[in-house]
Design an enzyme around this catalytic site. Structure first.
Site, PDB file in Angstrom:
ATOM      1  N   HIS A  54     -11.488  -4.602  24.035  1.00 41.99           N
ATOM      2  CA  HIS A  54     -10.091  -4.891  24.301  1.00 41.99           C
ATOM      3  C   HIS A  54      -9.953  -6.323  24.827  1.00 41.99           C
ATOM      4  CE1 HIS A  54      -8.822  -0.370  24.707  1.00 41.99           C
ATOM      5  NE2 HIS A  54      -9.460  -0.640  23.589  1.00 41.99           N
ATOM      6  N   GLU A  56      -9.135  -7.697  27.688  1.00 45.63           N
ATOM      7  CA  GLU A  56      -9.727  -8.064  28.966  1.00 45.63           C
ATOM      8  C   GLU A  56     -11.234  -8.301  28.844  1.00 45.63           C
ATOM      9  OE1 GLU A  56      -6.374  -5.051  29.785  1.00 45.63           O
ATOM     10  OE2 GLU A  56      -7.854  -5.477  28.232  1.00 45.63           O
ATOM     11  N   ALA A 173      16.637  -2.665  -9.201  1.00 43.83           N
ATOM     12  CA  ALA A 173      16.070  -2.619 -10.558  1.00 43.83           C
ATOM     13  C   ALA A 173      17.215  -2.501 -11.545  1.00 43.83           C
ATOM     14  CB  ALA A 173      15.127  -1.428 -10.706  1.00 43.83           C
ATOM     15  N   SER A 179      12.058  -4.178 -12.608  1.00 43.36           N
ATOM     16  CA  SER A 179      12.327  -4.771 -11.295  1.00 43.36           C
ATOM     17  C   SER A 179      11.416  -5.956 -10.984  1.00 43.36           C
ATOM     18  CB  SER A 179      12.149  -3.719 -10.194  1.00 43.36           C
ATOM     19  OG  SER A 179      10.810  -3.253 -10.167  1.00 43.36           O
ATOM     20  N   GLU A 307       7.852   1.706   1.282  1.00 40.81           N
ATOM     21  CA  GLU A 307       8.172   1.020   0.031  1.00 40.81           C
ATOM     22  C   GLU A 307       8.313   2.088  -1.046  1.00 40.81           C
ATOM     23  OE1 GLU A 307       6.286  -2.476  -1.396  1.00 40.81           O
ATOM     24  OE2 GLU A 307       5.609  -3.105   0.594  1.00 40.81           O
ATOM     25  N   GLY A 309      11.324   4.291  -3.921  1.00 34.79           N
ATOM     26  CA  GLY A 309      12.496   4.170  -4.756  1.00 34.79           C
ATOM     27  C   GLY A 309      13.766   4.587  -4.029  1.00 34.79           C
TER      28      GLY A 309
END
Length: 383
Positions: A54, A56, A173, A179, A307, A309
């Site tokens: 991490h 730190e 589209a 598209s 992502e 339709g």
């Protein structure tokens, strides 16, 4: 150290945290600056990949590599140091063992396993701890950078970001489905950068069948690939889909397929290709999308990049599951008859529409990028 030096250290820590944006999932993006009593920066670091050090610990290692003593140092950390054993030991223990004198914490950790315990342990060890006010600019910026992590910890679901590329009159589209490409290369590259920051990318079976996409990150460098989630009510994902074959097998990503009904033989075949099939039936033979988000939260998905339709987009909006729109608008008019951004409605009143707040509006190449949030969805960020 002067107030100006402290502000500079907090700003530098925040910049370091941003370097973990595409790296640290599902862990939060954290940065740490170590300063000597005279104000010199003697170590710095940010969160590494899950299972790695991490922020730190990286800063302490950096100080050691520089030959600097951290005894009596001040640590500026953008998120409360963890206090539990997860994939790595507690960071607060590392700071205590290093004998730092003070820790300045930008914002507390919403993880119920931490949630103030890290600060308590530091103070119990005699280390002074300053926690910034929650409405301070630095605290707000840290929470914003980790919006998906805060969402998963507080709401138990990912932050859902719907990405759409459309013409200026809202078509994604033509009526015949064409598209590629409505938006330009710069917008497509920018979209891949947003994919890269997500824990998972989600699409629907319609997109899989029509486009046979990979939905991976290709246009920008990334140290990790987001997982892939497919909403496939009837388990129609082809065994020959590109998402399973080379180079997909080299992406080291999980593939999750959510269905409403499954056939044992097809499920076994998909799982033999490396997919995980989860059956979550909802109304009308569709996947229960709300239950799916809860399941994804349990699978440590912070930011979910949608992502899909217009039909699946419409389902997410209709069910009130979208938090944010990532919208790319091209300077192009396509007229009627095309596909819209999201198929939902018809509505009877304007007040029934989904109300948004513009978060940012920026030109990207020849196109326009708009980030708009559904009003009230980010209230959990502002205690």
């Amino acid at each position: 150290m002067t107030t100006t030096d402290a502000v500079d250290a907090l700003t530098d820590a925040r910049d370091l945290a941003a370097l973990a944006t595409q790296l640290s999932n599902p862990n939060p993006r954290v940065g740490c600056i170590l300063t000597a009593p005279d104000g010199r920066v003697i170590g710095q670091g940010h969160t590494q990949q899950a299972g790695g050090p991490h922020a730190e610990v990286m800063a302490l290692r950096d100080a050691q590599a520089r030959g600097e003593s951290v005894i009596g140092a001040t640590a500026f950390v953008t998120l409360e140091p963890c206090s539990h054993h997860g994939r790595t030991p507690p960071c607060c223990d590392a700071l205590i063992a290093a004998k730092v004198a003070k820790v300045v914490v930008t914002t507390s950790d919403p993880n119920p396993l931490v949630a103030g315990r890290g600060i308590e342990r530091l103070r119990a060890a005699g280390i002074a701890v300053d926690l910034l006010p929650p409405d301070s600019e630095a605290a707000r910026a840290s929470r914003e950078l980790n919006i998906g992590f805060f969402s998963r910890m507080i709401r138990k679901t990912p932050w859902v970001r719907m990405k759409v590329a459309a013409s200026l009159d809202g078509s994604t589209a033509l009526g015949n489905g064409v598209s590629q490409w409505i938006t330009g290369e710069a917008a497509r590259t920018d979209g891949h950068a947003w994919r890269a920051r997500a824990c998972a990318v989600l699409t629907g079976i319609g997109t899989v069948l029509e486009d046979d996409p990979m939905l991976d990150v290709r246009l920008v460098d990334t140290p990790r690939q987001p997982h892939l989630v497919i909403v496939d009510s009837r388990l129609e994902t082809p065994l020959t889909a590109r998402l399973f074959g080379p180079p997909a097998q080299e992406l080291a990503r999980k593939i999750l397929i959510y269905c409403a009904s499954s056939e044992a033989q097809k499920q076994a075949a998909l799982e033999a290709l490396g997919a995980t099939v989860v059956c979550l039936p909802g109304p009308q033979g569709k996947v229960d999308l709300a239950a799916m988000l809860l399941d994804l939260g349990q699978r440590e998905v912070n930011e979910l990049h949608l992502e899909a339709g217009h039909k699946l987009n419409g389902s997410f909006i209709r069910e009130g599951l979208v938090d944010e729109l990532l919208l790319y608008l091209a300077p192009l008019l396509l007229g009627s008859g095309g596909h819209g951004m999201a198929g939902f409605g018809p509505l009877q009143k304007l007040d029934d529409g989904t109300k948004l707040a513009f978060h940012s509006i920026d030109p990207v190449g020849e196109d326009l990028r708009i980030v708009a949030r559904v009003r009230g969805r980010d209230d959990f960020l502002h205690p």
